[in-house]
Scaffold this motif. Structure first.
Motif, short mmCIF file in Angstrom:
data_model
loop_
_atom_site.label_atom_id
_atom_site.label_comp_id
_atom_site.label_asym_id
_atom_site.label_seq_id
_atom_site.Cartn_x
_atom_site.Cartn_y
_atom_site.Cartn_z
N THR A 87 40.51 -35.86 -42.34
CA THR A 87 39.60 -36.86 -41.81
C THR A 87 38.80 -37.56 -42.90
OG1 THR A 87 37.70 -37.15 -40.31
CG2 THR A 87 37.88 -35.04 -41.44
N GLY A 88 38.22 -38.67 -42.54
CA GLY A 88 37.32 -39.36 -43.44
C GLY A 88 35.90 -38.81 -43.35
N GLN A 89 35.65 -37.88 -42.45
CA GLN A 89 34.31 -37.32 -42.25
C GLN A 89 33.98 -36.34 -43.36
OE1 GLN A 89 34.35 -35.80 -38.22
NE2 GLN A 89 33.99 -37.83 -37.40
N ARG A 90 32.98 -36.71 -44.16
CA ARG A 90 32.63 -35.96 -45.37
C ARG A 90 31.41 -35.04 -45.23
NH1 ARG A 90 35.43 -37.93 -49.49
NH2 ARG A 90 36.38 -39.99 -49.29
N ALA A 91 30.51 -35.33 -44.32
CA ALA A 91 29.25 -34.60 -44.24
C ALA A 91 29.48 -33.14 -43.89
CB ALA A 91 28.34 -35.24 -43.19
N SER A 92 28.62 -32.29 -44.42
CA SER A 92 28.75 -30.86 -44.14
C SER A 92 28.60 -30.57 -42.66
CB SER A 92 27.76 -30.05 -44.97
OG SER A 92 26.44 -30.43 -44.67
N SER A 93 27.77 -31.33 -41.96
CA SER A 93 27.62 -31.13 -40.51
C SER A 93 28.92 -31.45 -39.77
CB SER A 93 26.48 -31.99 -39.96
OG SER A 93 26.76 -33.37 -40.15
N GLN A 94 29.67 -32.41 -40.27
CA GLN A 94 30.96 -32.75 -39.67
C GLN A 94 31.99 -31.65 -39.92
OE1 GLN A 94 31.04 -36.47 -41.72
NE2 GLN A 94 30.57 -37.65 -39.88
N ARG A 95 31.92 -31.05 -41.09
CA ARG A 95 32.80 -29.92 -41.41
C ARG A 95 32.49 -28.75 -40.48
NH1 ARG A 95 35.81 -28.33 -45.68
NH2 ARG A 95 35.21 -30.11 -46.94
N VAL A 96 31.21 -28.47 -40.27
CA VAL A 96 30.80 -27.39 -39.37
C VAL A 96 31.31 -27.67 -37.96
CG1 VAL A 96 28.79 -26.32 -38.26
CG2 VAL A 96 28.81 -26.65 -40.73
#
Length: 126
Positions: A87-96
């Protein structure tokens, strides 16, 4: 070069150029591949085909990758498929959020396909 066992890989991303690149790469390593361009068709393909590995984009039309991952985990297939977010989602919250949805791994685009291949190859089989 091929893997020792031809694993079934479902690739879902709404970018057809990326999907084609992923297919070329993984086919060279002996994977049997199905593709989907949105979350609804990804879930339908998973339900009909039961692949060993599912590689999902998160931001797709229909159902997002998190919803697809949650549904796959709810189905409870044994053995459990390996779920990989790309994914293009980089934020740590998005990973969580990816891990909460049931993904085993979360890679940020542009993903290093040899690393994803190594993760798939090194996973322990149930």
């Amino acid at each position: 070069m091929s893997t020792t066992k031809a694993e079934r890989l479902l690739i879902a991303d709404d970018d057809p150029d990326l999907v084609n690149a992923y297919v070329l790469f993984f086919e060279a390593y002996g994977f049997i591949i199905q593709k989907a361009t949105d979350g609804v068709s990804a879930l339908a393909a998973y339900s009909a085909w039961r692949p060993d590995v599912v590689m999902l984009d998160i931001q797709m039309p229909g159902r997002d990758g998190h919803a697809v991952a949650r549904e796959i985990r709810r189905i409870g297939t044994v053995p459990r498929p390996l779920l990989v977010a790309v994914t293009g989602q980089r934020a740590s919250s998005q990973r969580v959020e990816s891990f909460r949805a049931g993904f085993d791994h979360h890679f940020v685009k542009p993903a290093q396909l040899p690393i994803i291949l190594a993760v798939i190859a090194s996973r322990s089989t149930p």
